[in-house]
Motif scaffolding. Structure first.
Motif, PDB file in Angstrom:
ATOM      1  N   ALA A  10      23.775  -2.901  28.337  1.00 38.70           N
ATOM      2  CA  ALA A  10      22.511  -2.346  28.826  1.00 38.70           C
ATOM      3  C   ALA A  10      22.410  -0.832  28.623  1.00 38.70           C
ATOM      4  CB  ALA A  10      22.324  -2.682  30.302  1.00 38.70           C
ATOM      5  N   CYS A  11      23.550  -0.145  28.588  1.00 38.58           N
ATOM      6  CA  CYS A  11      23.490   1.312  28.447  1.00 38.58           C
ATOM      7  C   CYS A  11      23.427   1.766  26.993  1.00 38.58           C
ATOM      8  CB  CYS A  11      24.649   1.978  29.189  1.00 38.58           C
ATOM      9  SG  CYS A  11      26.261   1.713  28.482  1.00 38.58           S
ATOM     10  N   LYS A  12      23.494   0.850  26.045  1.00 37.54           N
ATOM     11  CA  LYS A  12      23.473   1.221  24.623  1.00 37.54           C
ATOM     12  C   LYS A  12      22.227   2.018  24.230  1.00 37.54           C
ATOM     13  CE  LYS A  12      24.124  -0.669  20.006  1.00 37.54           C
ATOM     14  NZ  LYS A  12      24.455  -1.858  19.221  1.00 37.54           N
ATOM     15  N   ASP A  25      29.040  17.458  18.508  1.00 36.27           N
ATOM     16  CA  ASP A  25      29.973  17.451  17.383  1.00 36.27           C
ATOM     17  C   ASP A  25      30.859  16.201  17.408  1.00 36.27           C
ATOM     18  OD1 ASP A  25      29.094  19.910  16.407  1.00 36.27           O
ATOM     19  OD2 ASP A  25      30.457  21.002  17.722  1.00 36.27           O
ATOM     20  N   PHE A  26      31.194  15.737  18.607  1.00 40.62           N
ATOM     21  CA  PHE A  26      31.976  14.512  18.747  1.00 40.62           C
ATOM     22  C   PHE A  26      31.617  13.843  20.061  1.00 40.62           C
ATOM     23  CE2 PHE A  26      34.569  17.803  20.620  1.00 40.62           C
ATOM     24  CZ  PHE A  26      35.112  17.222  21.741  1.00 40.62           C
ATOM     25  N   PHE A  27      31.977  12.570  20.148  1.00 41.66           N
ATOM     26  CA  PHE A  27      31.636  11.752  21.299  1.00 41.66           C
ATOM     27  C   PHE A  27      32.880  10.995  21.734  1.00 41.66           C
ATOM     28  CE2 PHE A  27      29.863   7.522  22.689  1.00 41.66           C
ATOM     29  CZ  PHE A  27      29.347   7.963  23.891  1.00 41.66           C
ATOM     30  N   ILE A  28      33.322  11.192  22.969  1.00 41.78           N
ATOM     31  CA  ILE A  28      34.489  10.503  23.508  1.00 41.78           C
ATOM     32  C   ILE A  28      33.999   9.302  24.308  1.00 41.78           C
ATOM     33  CG2 ILE A  28      36.510  10.676  24.993  1.00 41.78           C
ATOM     34  CD1 ILE A  28      36.446  13.720  24.462  1.00 41.78           C
ATOM     35  N   HIS A  29      34.527   8.131  23.993  1.00 41.85           N
ATOM     36  CA  HIS A  29      34.088   6.927  24.696  1.00 41.85           C
ATOM     37  C   HIS A  29      35.274   6.038  25.032  1.00 41.85           C
ATOM     38  CE1 HIS A  29      34.510   4.254  21.190  1.00 41.85           C
ATOM     39  NE2 HIS A  29      34.173   5.330  20.504  1.00 41.85           N
ATOM     40  N   ASP A  30      35.051   5.147  25.965  1.00 38.08           N
ATOM     41  CA  ASP A  30      36.072   4.216  26.425  1.00 38.08           C
ATOM     42  C   ASP A  30      36.387   3.202  25.330  1.00 38.08           C
ATOM     43  OD1 ASP A  30      36.675   1.457  28.032  1.00 38.08           O
ATOM     44  OD2 ASP A  30      37.418   3.226  29.105  1.00 38.08           O
ATOM     45  N   SER A  37      31.303   3.867  18.625  1.00 37.50           N
ATOM     46  CA  SER A  37      31.758   4.449  17.351  1.00 37.50           C
ATOM     47  C   SER A  37      30.743   4.197  16.242  1.00 37.50           C
ATOM     48  CB  SER A  37      33.112   3.874  16.939  1.00 37.50           C
ATOM     49  OG  SER A  37      34.117   4.336  17.775  1.00 37.50           O
ATOM     50  N   ASP A  38      30.175   2.989  16.217  1.00 42.72           N
ATOM     51  CA  ASP A  38      29.174   2.658  15.192  1.00 42.72           C
ATOM     52  C   ASP A  38      27.915   3.498  15.356  1.00 42.72           C
ATOM     53  OD1 ASP A  38      30.924   0.717  14.250  1.00 42.72           O
ATOM     54  OD2 ASP A  38      29.974  -0.887  15.398  1.00 42.72           O
ATOM     55  N   ALA A  41      28.724   7.081  14.325  1.00 38.44           N
ATOM     56  CA  ALA A  41      28.882   7.190  12.871  1.00 38.44           C
ATOM     57  C   ALA A  41      27.535   7.203  12.158  1.00 38.44           C
ATOM     58  CB  ALA A  41      29.756   6.053  12.347  1.00 38.44           C
ATOM     59  N   LYS A  42      26.591   6.371  12.612  1.00 46.70           N
ATOM     60  CA  LYS A  42      25.258   6.340  11.994  1.00 46.70           C
ATOM     61  C   LYS A  42      24.536   7.679  12.150  1.00 46.70           C
ATOM     62  CE  LYS A  42      24.597   1.397  12.435  1.00 46.70           C
ATOM     63  NZ  LYS A  42      23.961   0.306  13.164  1.00 46.70           N
ATOM     64  N   LEU A  43      24.890   8.410  13.204  1.00 51.43           N
ATOM     65  CA  LEU A  43      24.283   9.716  13.454  1.00 51.43           C
ATOM     66  C   LEU A  43      25.149  10.864  12.922  1.00 51.43           C
ATOM     67  CD1 LEU A  43      23.136   9.022  17.118  1.00 51.43           C
ATOM     68  CD2 LEU A  43      21.671   9.141  15.087  1.00 51.43           C
ATOM     69  N   HIS A  44      26.195  10.523  12.174  1.00 53.14           N
ATOM     70  CA  HIS A  44      27.134  11.497  11.606  1.00 53.14           C
ATOM     71  C   HIS A  44      27.811  12.327  12.693  1.00 53.14           C
ATOM     72  CE1 HIS A  44      25.662  10.352   7.692  1.00 53.14           C
ATOM     73  NE2 HIS A  44      24.427  10.550   8.124  1.00 53.14           N
ATOM     74  N   ILE A  45      28.174  11.651  13.783  1.00 54.86           N
ATOM     75  CA  ILE A  45      28.895  12.259  14.898  1.00 54.86           C
ATOM     76  C   ILE A  45      30.272  11.595  14.954  1.00 54.86           C
ATOM     77  CG2 ILE A  45      28.953  12.568  17.399  1.00 54.86           C
ATOM     78  CD1 ILE A  45      25.861  12.307  17.340  1.00 54.86           C
ATOM     79  N   HIS A  46      31.310  12.380  15.086  1.00 55.00           N
ATOM     80  CA  HIS A  46      32.656  11.823  15.175  1.00 55.00           C
ATOM     81  C   HIS A  46      32.830  11.130  16.524  1.00 55.00           C
ATOM     82  CE1 HIS A  46      34.037  13.744  11.533  1.00 55.00           C
ATOM     83  NE2 HIS A  46      33.443  14.858  11.936  1.00 55.00           N
TER      84      HIS A  46
END
Length: 108
Positions: A10-12, A25-30, A37-38, A41-46
């Motif tokens: 639901a939070c996607k 610049d980057f995104f840390i996720h569980d 990650s997908d 990546a589509k937004l060119h963010i690590h």
């Protein structure tokens, strides 16, 4: 766990919108959410997965993914940390089918 899976799904849209708007610049996720990650990546963010396993658990997981078994005689470097018989039998059953991947993450 079904409630947690529903909450993650639901939070996607909100997280996608947040990433699109802020453009970090980057995104840390569980590690338990397969999709960030997908999206990043589509937004060119690590995308960086935050894995909270301790070293011994990670070692056992790596060994299982590499060999398909939890058996200590197969060369696991942490022989002092042994799986119980029922755990070993259950994981060996998972790793025994060569035609299917060991782990599958579904959106459902």
């Amino acid at each position: 766990m079904p409630f947690l899976k529903k909450a993650f799904k639901a939070c996607k849209p909100a997280i996608t919108n947040l990433l699109t708007t802020l453009r970090p610049d980057f995104f840390i996720h569980d590690n338990f959410q397969p999709w960030p990650s997908d999206v990043a990546a589509k937004l060119h963010i690590h995308g960086v997965r935050f894995i909270t396993f301790n070293a011994s658990s990670l070692c056992m997981y790596y060994h299982f993914m590499k060999t398909g078994t939890m058996a200590t005689q197969s060369g696991c470097p942490l022989e002092s940390i042994d799986a119980a018989d029922f755990q070993r039998q259950a994981t060996d059953k998972i790793g025994s089918d060569e035609n299917k991947p060991l782990w599958h993450f579904s959106e459902g």
